[in-house]
Design an enzyme around this catalytic site. Structure first.
Site, mmCIF file in Angstrom:
data_model
loop_
_atom_site.group_PDB
_atom_site.id
_atom_site.type_symbol
_atom_site.label_atom_id
_atom_site.label_comp_id
_atom_site.label_asym_id
_atom_site.label_seq_id
_atom_site.Cartn_x
_atom_site.Cartn_y
_atom_site.Cartn_z
ATOM 1 N N GLU A 1 0.866 -1.378 0.039
ATOM 2 C CA GLU A 1 0.085 0.037 0.014
ATOM 3 C C GLU A 1 0.898 1.216 -0.130
ATOM 4 O OE1 GLU A 1 -3.141 -0.233 -1.151
ATOM 5 O OE2 GLU A 1 -3.664 -1.359 0.681
ATOM 6 N N GLY B 1 -13.212 2.310 -1.615
ATOM 7 C CA GLY B 1 -11.686 1.850 -1.735
ATOM 8 C C GLY B 1 -11.618 0.667 -2.869
ATOM 9 N N LEU B 2 -12.491 0.338 -3.405
ATOM 10 C CA LEU B 2 -12.572 -0.841 -4.115
ATOM 11 C C LEU B 2 -11.941 -0.449 -5.778
ATOM 12 C CD1 LEU B 2 -15.345 -2.938 -2.824
ATOM 13 C CD2 LEU B 2 -12.852 -2.629 -2.229
ATOM 14 N N SER C 1 -13.377 3.826 -9.849
ATOM 15 C CA SER C 1 -12.951 4.622 -10.823
ATOM 16 C C SER C 1 -12.015 4.080 -11.896
ATOM 17 C CB SER C 1 -12.141 5.836 -10.217
ATOM 18 O OG SER C 1 -12.788 6.568 -9.265
ATOM 19 N N GLU D 1 -6.637 9.288 -15.536
ATOM 20 C CA GLU D 1 -6.973 9.651 -14.047
ATOM 21 C C GLU D 1 -6.017 10.970 -13.826
ATOM 22 O OE1 GLU D 1 -8.292 6.695 -11.601
ATOM 23 O OE2 GLU D 1 -7.593 7.561 -9.909
ATOM 24 N N ASP E 1 -3.970 0.399 -9.399
ATOM 25 C CA ASP E 1 -5.591 -0.104 -9.744
ATOM 26 C C ASP E 1 -5.987 -0.378 -11.081
ATOM 27 O OD1 ASP E 1 -5.615 0.599 -7.134
ATOM 28 O OD2 ASP E 1 -6.751 2.420 -7.195
HETATM 29 C C1 GAF Z 1 -5.044 4.435 -4.410
HETATM 30 C C2 GAF Z 1 -4.490 4.655 -5.514
HETATM 31 F F1 GAF Z 1 -5.219 4.873 -6.483
HETATM 32 C C3 GAF Z 1 -3.361 3.588 -5.964
HETATM 33 O O1 GAF Z 1 -2.616 4.142 -7.082
HETATM 34 C C4 GAF Z 1 -2.517 3.251 -4.943
HETATM 35 O O2 GAF Z 1 -1.617 4.316 -4.486
HETATM 36 C C5 GAF Z 1 -3.363 3.208 -3.439
HETATM 37 O O3 GAF Z 1 -4.392 4.194 -3.323
HETATM 38 C C6 GAF Z 1 -2.619 2.993 -2.186
HETATM 39 O O4 GAF Z 1 -1.853 1.803 -2.328
HETATM 40 O O5 GAF Z 1 -6.063 3.055 -4.713
#
Ligand code: GAF
Length: 384
Positions: A37, A129-130, A133, A165, A177
Site C-alpha cells: 500500500e 476503496g475498491l 474509478s 485519471e 488499480d
Molecule cells: C489508491 C491509488 F489509486 C493507488 O494508486 C495506490 O496508491 C493506493 O491508493 C494506495 O496503495 O488506490
C-alpha cells in the site's frame, strides 16, 4: 454477480438510452489489494487482485464525433462532449473518467473519429476503496479500443487509463488499480513491479487453504482527490530527494533513514521501505503455499499504515481490532486510506469475525459495515 449475468442490464440500459443493441459489451473489475500500500507511486511493488464486482460498458460507434455517456447509477446526468473539445477540465464529475480515457487515447495518436455511445452499469460500491474509478476507466478503454480496432496491449491500456485519471481528472494516483483491473488472473494475485512494469501471477486460493478473504466496507467514504493522498505523495518525494535517490524504492536499508531530520518524513519513508519488504515476504509465503502465514504480515502492514504513514481511520482500526479479537488470522486497511474498506483473512465459514465487527460498530454508534467476499477473479474482458 457473474460477468455473464451482468452483461444484460448494461445492454438493456444501452437500449433505453440510445436505442438498439450495442456493438459490444466490456467489463472491468474493481480490485482488492492483498499488500503493498502506497508503494506504487514510490516505484515499488504491489500485490493486488481483481474482484468479481466491476463496471460494465455497452457501447457502439457513432458518426457525429460525440462521446455520449449514460450511467445507470447516475441516470439524471448524461454527458455528451464532442471528442474534439475534450481537454482537462472540460468534463467534471463521474463522466470525466470515461471522457479522460477518450482524451488519453486521442493524445496518444489514436483516432476515435466518429465518437461512441457508452452505456455504463456498475455493481461496485463507490468510495469504498475498491477502485470503482479505475474499473470505469479500464472498461471504457477496452470498449473504445474494441470498437475502433486499436492494437493496444493490456499494459498500454492501463497506462492510458492511468493517464486519464492523473492528467484529465486530476487525481494523482499510482498505476496499481488500473493494472490490477486489466492484468489480473482468476485464482491469482498480480505482483507488479511499478518501476519496470514487469508482472507475475502469484497463486492466491483462499478456499483451497480453508480460508476466506473478506472485504469490510467500513462505510466511511474516501476520495483520492481530497488532498491528503497527494500530500502523502509529496512527502515521499521530499524524503527521496533528501536521501538523494530518485524514489524511495532505492533506499537500501532502514539505517539510511537516519539521514532524514524530519520525523514525519522518516516515518513515511519507513512505511514504504518496510511495506516493500512485506510484499516480498507475502509472495514467498504464497509461493510456498502458506496463505495462513500471511496473516501476521497483513497486521504489520496495518500498524505501519496507521502509525508511520498515518492514513488509517477509526472504523478501519476498530475493524482490525475486532477481527483479530474474534479469531482472524490477519487484517488491515486497504487502498489510499482515510475511508473505504479493510481486508480480513479468516478461517472459511467462521462467522464470529463478522459478528464481532458488526457489534463493535453498533457499540460505537456507527452504521453497520457491509461485507463482501473477496474472490481473486479474472481481469477485464469483452463480455459479448
Ligand atoms: C489508491 C491509488 F489509486 C493507488 O494508486 C495506490 O496508491 C493506493 O491508493 C494506495 O496503495 O488506490
Amino acid at each position: 454477480m457473474s460477468r455473464a449475468a451482468s452483461a444484460g442490464p448494461a445492454e438493456r440500459w444501452f437500449g433505453d438510452r440510445f436505442g438498439g443493441r450495442p456493438e459490444g459489451v466490456w467489463r472491468a473489475p474493481g480490485r482488492a489489494n492483498l499488500i503493498g500500500e502506497h508503494t506504487d507511486y514510490n516505484q515499488g511493488w504491489v500485490l493486488p487482485f481483481a474482484l468479481h464486482l466491476g463496471v460494465t460498458v455497452a457501447a457502439s460507434q457513432r458518426g457525429d464525433g460525440v462521446l455520449a455517456i449514460a450511467s445507470r447509477q447516475a441516470p439524471a446526468a448524461p454527458a455528451g462532449p464532442p471528442l474534439a473539445t475534450l481537454a482537462p477540465g472540460a468534463v467534471t464529475g463521474w463522466a470525466a473518467y470515461p471522457a479522460g480515457v477518450a482524451w488519453a487515447l486521442r493524445e496518444a495518436g489514436h483516432r476515435l473519429a466518429g465518437g461512441a455511445s457508452l452505456a455504463i452499469d456498475s455493481d461496485l460500491p463507490q468510495g469504498a476503496g475498491l477502485s470503482s474509478s479505475a474499473a470505469l476507466e479500464c472498461a471504457t478503454a477496452l470498449a473504445l479500443a474494441g470498437l475502433y480496432g486499436l492494437d493496444l496491449s493490456r499494459r498500454e491500456l492501463a497506462a492510458l487509463a492511468w493517464r486519464a485519471e492523473n492528467d484529465f481528472v486530476g487525481v494523482p494516483s499510482g498505476i496499481m488499480d488500473q493494472s490490477a483491473s486489466l492484468l489480473a488472473r482468476a485464482g491469482h494475485a498480480l505482483l507488479l513491479d511499478c518501476r519496470s512494469g514487469e508482472t507475475a501471477d502469484v497463486p492466491l486460493d483462499p478456499a483451497g487453504a480453508g480460508l476466506e478473504l473478506i472485504i469490510v466496507d467500513t462505510g466511511a467514504r474516501h476520495a483520492l482527490g481530497d488532498g491528503r493522498y497527494a500530500e502523502r505523495r509529496s512527502e515521499c518525494d521530499r524524503a527521496a530527494a533528501l536521501l538523494g535517490v530518485s524514489s524511495l524504492r532505492d533506499v537500501a536499508s532502514l539505517a539510511a533513514l537516519s539521514g532524514l531530520a524530519d520525523p514525519v518524513l522518516r516515518r513515511r519513508a519507513r512505511h514504504v521501505i518496510t511495506e516493500n519488504g512485506r510484499v516480498e515476504e507475502t509472495v514467498a509465503l504464497l509461493t510456498g503455499g502458506d496463505l495462513a502465514g500471511v496473516g501476521p504480515v497483513l497486521l504489520a502492514s496495518h500498524a505501519s499504515l496507521r502509525d508511520d504513514f498515518e492514513v488509517s481511520w477509526p472504523e478501519a482500526d476498530a475493524t482490525v481490532d475486532a477481527a483479530m479479537g474474534a479469531g482472524a488470522l490477519g487484517a488491515r486497511m486497504m487502498g489510499g486510506g482515510f475511508g473505504g474498506s479493510a481486508l480480513a483473512l479468516v478461517p472459511a465459514g467462521q462467522r464470529a469475525v463478522g459478528t464481532a465487527i458488526t457489534a463493535e460498530f453498533a457499540r460505537r454508534g456507527w452504521p453497520a459495515p457491509a461485507f463482501v467476499p473477496a474472490v481473486p477473479s479474472a481481469g477485464a474482458l469483452r463480455v459479448r
